[in-house]
Write an enzyme that holds these catalytic residues in place. Structure first.
Site, PDB file in Angstrom:
ATOM      1  N   GLN A 131       0.922  -1.117  -0.077  1.00  0.00           N
ATOM      2  CA  GLN A 131       0.063  -0.134   0.049  1.00  0.00           C
ATOM      3  C   GLN A 131       0.903   1.383   0.096  1.00  0.00           C
ATOM      4  O   GLN A 131       0.455   2.393   0.697  1.00  0.00           O
ATOM      5  CB  GLN A 131      -0.876  -0.028   1.391  1.00  0.00           C
ATOM      6  CG  GLN A 131      -1.800  -1.254   1.153  1.00  0.00           C
ATOM      7  CD  GLN A 131      -2.727  -1.268   2.480  1.00  0.00           C
ATOM      8  OE1 GLN A 131      -2.863  -0.372   3.389  1.00  0.00           O
ATOM      9  NE2 GLN A 131      -3.333  -2.451   2.618  1.00  0.00           N
ATOM     10  N   CYS A 132       1.906   1.290  -0.639  1.00  0.00           N
ATOM     11  CA  CYS A 132       2.887   2.169  -0.638  1.00  0.00           C
ATOM     12  C   CYS A 132       2.838   3.134  -2.111  1.00  0.00           C
ATOM     13  O   CYS A 132       2.328   2.475  -3.215  1.00  0.00           O
ATOM     14  CB  CYS A 132       4.377   1.773  -0.750  1.00  0.00           C
ATOM     15  SG  CYS A 132       5.681   2.950  -0.649  1.00  0.00           S
ATOM     16  N   GLY A 133       3.065   4.551  -2.058  1.00  0.00           N
ATOM     17  CA  GLY A 133       2.885   5.222  -3.334  1.00  0.00           C
ATOM     18  C   GLY A 133       3.897   4.699  -4.450  1.00  0.00           C
ATOM     19  O   GLY A 133       3.733   4.868  -5.535  1.00  0.00           O
ATOM     20  N   LEU A 134       4.840   3.922  -3.960  1.00  0.00           N
ATOM     21  CA  LEU A 134       6.227   3.242  -4.719  1.00  0.00           C
ATOM     22  C   LEU A 134       5.595   1.937  -5.410  1.00  0.00           C
ATOM     23  O   LEU A 134       6.224   1.238  -6.169  1.00  0.00           O
ATOM     24  CB  LEU A 134       7.304   3.283  -4.056  1.00  0.00           C
ATOM     25  CG  LEU A 134       7.735   4.688  -3.570  1.00  0.00           C
ATOM     26  CD1 LEU A 134       9.255   4.067  -2.974  1.00  0.00           C
ATOM     27  CD2 LEU A 134       8.144   5.659  -4.784  1.00  0.00           C
ATOM     28  N   THR A 135       4.517   1.370  -4.977  1.00  0.00           N
ATOM     29  CA  THR A 135       4.240  -0.088  -4.945  1.00  0.00           C
ATOM     30  C   THR A 135       4.114  -0.562  -6.672  1.00  0.00           C
ATOM     31  O   THR A 135       4.673  -1.291  -6.868  1.00  0.00           O
ATOM     32  CB  THR A 135       2.962  -0.489  -4.288  1.00  0.00           C
ATOM     33  OG1 THR A 135       3.404  -0.314  -2.723  1.00  0.00           O
ATOM     34  CG2 THR A 135       2.487  -1.960  -4.538  1.00  0.00           C
TER      35      THR A 135
END
Length: 167
Positions: free
Chosen positions: A40-44
């Site tokens: 659930q990361c912006g970088l995922t």
């Protein structure tokens, strides 16, 4: 007599996402990219997409990606191992191995991550700063480079090629 200090990542045994022991020595002779991942990361999205591209291109040439889910950064990997596997393998189509959820920092950091950080400290000390910190490991199990979470996996493709081509 004290146990010998690990000399390479191949000296470690870790748990896979199902809780089984995996000796990293089974990757001896391969180039590895070890990454702490989160669902659930912006970088995922971009990281999984590009990691999949690299894996497709190089898995037959002796390259392996080892993904270690971690919930230490803003709680962005809150799920169980089953949830994580569902997200990684279904939503992001990851074919590379996903391991047991681990801690990468602090007193409960797993031994593998303590070793990785001791080999290649970060820009601001040893601690892992965020999801998708990447460690590039050569065929002998030595950490040769550490990349920031914001470094696109495709930007390190040349480094991977160079290691694969070295004997």
């Amino acid at each position: 007599m004290a146990a010998e200090a690990p000399k390479s990542v191949f000296d470690f045994t870790v748990k896979d996402i199902r809780g089984n022991d995996v000796s990293l020595s089974e990757y001896n002779g391969k180039v590895l990219l070890i990454v702490n991942v989160a669902s659930q990361c912006g970088l995922t999205n971009s990281n999984y997409k590009e990691l999949n591209v690299l894996y497709e291109r190089y898995k037959s040439k002796g390259f392996e990606i080892l993904a270690f889910p971690c919930n230490q950064f803003a709680g962005q990997e809150p799920g169980s191992n089953e949830d994580i596997q569902e997200v990684a393998c279904t939503r992001f189509k990851a074919e590379f191995p996903i391991f047991d959820k681990v801690e990468v920092n602090g007193k409960d950091a797993v031994p593998l991550y303590k070793f990785l950080k001791s080999q290649k400290g970060g820009y601001f000390g040893d601690g892992i700063k965020w999801n998708f910190t990447k460690f590039l490991v050569n065929k002998e199990g030595k950490v040769v480079e550490r990349y920031a979470p914001t470094t696109s996996p495709l930007k390190i493709e040349k480094d991977i090629q160079n290691l694969l081509e070295s004997s």
